[in-house]
Design a protein around this motif. Structure first.
Motif, PDB file in Angstrom:
ATOM      1  N   SER A 202       0.839  -1.202   0.000  1.00 20.03           N
ATOM      2  CA  SER A 202       0.000   0.000   0.000  1.00 20.03           C
ATOM      3  C   SER A 202       0.873   1.251   0.000  1.00 20.03           C
ATOM      4  O   SER A 202       0.573   2.243  -0.675  1.00 20.03           O
ATOM      5  CB  SER A 202      -0.924   0.005   1.217  1.00 20.03           C
ATOM      6  N   GLY A 203       1.970   1.190   0.771  1.00 17.42           N
ATOM      7  CA  GLY A 203       2.900   2.312   0.792  1.00 17.42           C
ATOM      8  C   GLY A 203       3.529   2.557  -0.567  1.00 17.42           C
ATOM      9  O   GLY A 203       3.625   3.702  -1.018  1.00 17.42           O
ATOM     10  N   LEU A 204       3.944   1.477  -1.231  1.00 17.88           N
ATOM     11  CA  LEU A 204       4.567   1.624  -2.545  1.00 17.88           C
ATOM     12  C   LEU A 204       3.580   2.192  -3.559  1.00 17.88           C
ATOM     13  O   LEU A 204       3.905   3.125  -4.308  1.00 17.88           O
ATOM     14  CB  LEU A 204       5.098   0.275  -3.027  1.00 17.88           C
ATOM     15  N   ILE A 205       2.370   1.647  -3.579  1.00 17.97           N
ATOM     16  CA  ILE A 205       1.355   2.110  -4.529  1.00 17.97           C
ATOM     17  C   ILE A 205       1.030   3.583  -4.281  1.00 17.97           C
ATOM     18  O   ILE A 205       1.006   4.405  -5.205  1.00 17.97           O
ATOM     19  CB  ILE A 205       0.089   1.245  -4.416  1.00 17.97           C
ATOM     20  N   GLY A 206       0.778   3.916  -3.013  1.00 16.80           N
ATOM     21  CA  GLY A 206       0.478   5.303  -2.676  1.00 16.80           C
ATOM     22  C   GLY A 206       1.630   6.232  -2.990  1.00 16.80           C
ATOM     23  O   GLY A 206       1.444   7.347  -3.498  1.00 16.80           O
ATOM     24  N   GLY A 207       2.867   5.783  -2.686  1.00 17.52           N
ATOM     25  CA  GLY A 207       4.046   6.593  -2.978  1.00 17.52           C
ATOM     26  C   GLY A 207       4.180   6.888  -4.457  1.00 17.52           C
ATOM     27  O   GLY A 207       4.505   8.017  -4.853  1.00 17.52           O
ATOM     28  N   CYS A 208       3.934   5.880  -5.288  1.00 19.48           N
ATOM     29  CA  CYS A 208       3.995   6.084  -6.744  1.00 19.48           C
ATOM     30  C   CYS A 208       3.016   7.170  -7.187  1.00 19.48           C
ATOM     31  O   CYS A 208       3.365   8.071  -7.959  1.00 19.48           O
ATOM     32  CB  CYS A 208       3.654   4.782  -7.475  1.00 19.48           C
ATOM     33  N   LEU A 209       1.794   7.111  -6.672  1.00 21.72           N
ATOM     34  CA  LEU A 209       0.756   8.039  -7.117  1.00 21.72           C
ATOM     35  C   LEU A 209       1.007   9.458  -6.598  1.00 21.72           C
ATOM     36  O   LEU A 209       0.809  10.445  -7.318  1.00 21.72           O
ATOM     37  CB  LEU A 209      -0.617   7.538  -6.672  1.00 21.72           C
ATOM     38  N   VAL A 210       1.454   9.560  -5.352  1.00 16.67           N
ATOM     39  CA  VAL A 210       1.737  10.888  -4.790  1.00 16.67           C
ATOM     40  C   VAL A 210       2.929  11.529  -5.492  1.00 16.67           C
ATOM     41  O   VAL A 210       2.910  12.714  -5.831  1.00 16.67           O
ATOM     42  CB  VAL A 210       1.978  10.792  -3.268  1.00 16.67           C
ATOM     43  N   ILE A 211       3.977  10.747  -5.736  1.00 13.62           N
ATOM     44  CA  ILE A 211       5.164  11.295  -6.400  1.00 13.62           C
ATOM     45  C   ILE A 211       4.870  11.572  -7.866  1.00 13.62           C
ATOM     46  O   ILE A 211       5.458  12.478  -8.469  1.00 13.62           O
ATOM     47  CB  ILE A 211       6.374  10.361  -6.179  1.00 13.62           C
ATOM     48  N   ALA A 212       3.919  10.840  -8.452  1.00 10.71           N
ATOM     49  CA  ALA A 212       3.469  11.177  -9.804  1.00 10.71           C
ATOM     50  C   ALA A 212       2.896  12.586  -9.829  1.00 10.71           C
ATOM     51  O   ALA A 212       3.161  13.374 -10.764  1.00 10.71           O
ATOM     52  CB  ALA A 212       2.409  10.176 -10.270  1.00 10.71           C
ATOM     53  N   ALA A 213       2.101  12.923  -8.806  1.00 14.56           N
ATOM     54  CA  ALA A 213       1.531  14.271  -8.718  1.00 14.56           C
ATOM     55  C   ALA A 213       2.634  15.314  -8.556  1.00 14.56           C
ATOM     56  O   ALA A 213       2.559  16.413  -9.122  1.00 14.56           O
ATOM     57  CB  ALA A 213       0.549  14.346  -7.552  1.00 14.56           C
ATOM     58  N   HIS A 214       3.677  14.969  -7.792  1.00 14.66           N
ATOM     59  CA  HIS A 214       4.812  15.885  -7.625  1.00 14.66           C
ATOM     60  C   HIS A 214       5.471  16.169  -8.965  1.00 14.66           C
ATOM     61  O   HIS A 214       5.710  17.331  -9.326  1.00 14.66           O
ATOM     62  CB  HIS A 214       5.837  15.272  -6.667  1.00 14.66           C
TER      63      HIS A 214
END
Length: 218
Positions: A144-156
């Motif tokens: 869940s952390g990896l998936i969420g991290g990918c999506l948040v950093i995509a927004a960055h």
């Protein structure tokens, strides 16, 4: 050189070192995993997830792999917290750190033997023990952390005009979610395990790429 300059310089070296650790984590994990996958008796990479390698006499190798790669991922999270700016600076690193924490936690709760591995385990053995449940929880936390991290950093990346990295990050998160959901629902079928293996390599490749990208300007 002023005291301020020395402090800034030391901080920059430390950040680069942390991001280097994050970049190394994926290669280390994949090399150790695949080396075992093709040398451990009875292990079939199309039928057995990497977690099963923590069983048997040489199981300590995969356990150590979880711990080291997890700690390096947490180091990457600290480096990303320093290197990221604007959108994603807070939650992105925290989520990457959660991924690392999940890997370390998985080491403390090894997966149960299954599907004939290690050698001597019945092919239809699928009993879930307390430690096995702990492993599922650790996986849920970490992935869940990896998936969420990918999506948040995509927004960055999208916010700073880095469209290629934004797409790469978003696609990685979406595909990893799909592969993890498929693995959870597929009861260990070959297609779901192969898809998840590919997703694991993609996830580590993403973390490596992000760490190397941010290391250039750290």
């Amino acid at each position: 050189m002023t005291t301020h300059d020395v402090t800034v310089s030391a901080r920059g070296v430390s950040t680069r070192a942390l991001l280097t650790g994050g970049a190394v984590a994926g290669s280390l994990y994949v090399v150790v995993w695949l080396t075992q996958a093709f040398t451990r008796e009875g292990f079939d990479i199309t039928r057995h997830p990497a977690s099963l390698l923590a069983n048997g006499g040489p199981g300590w190798i995969q356990t150590t792999n979880f711990i080291v790669s997890g700690l390096l991922s947490i180091a990457a999270a600290v480096g990303l917290r320093r290197a990221l700016t604007g959108r994603g600076r807070v939650w992105g690193p925290w989520l990457v750190g959660l991924y690392g924490f999940g890997l370390v936690l998985a080491a403390g709760f090894p997966a149960d033997p299954a599907a004939g591995f290690p050698v001597g385990t019945p092919a239809d053995y699928a009993e879930i023990s307390a430690r096995g449940m702990g492993h599922f929880v650790a996986g849920g936390i970490g992935f869940s952390g990896l998936i969420g991290g990918c999506l948040v950093i995509a927004a960055h990346y999208r916010s700073i005009g880095r469209r290629a990295f934004a797409r790469f990050s978003a696609v990685t998160g979406i595909l990893f979610f799909g592969a993890f959901a498929g693995l959870s629902a597929g009861a260990g079928s070959r297609p779901t395990i192969i898809a998840f293996d590919i997703a694991v390599v993609l996830g580590w490749s993403w973390l490596t790429a992000v760490c190397l990208d941010k290391r250039r300007t750290a």
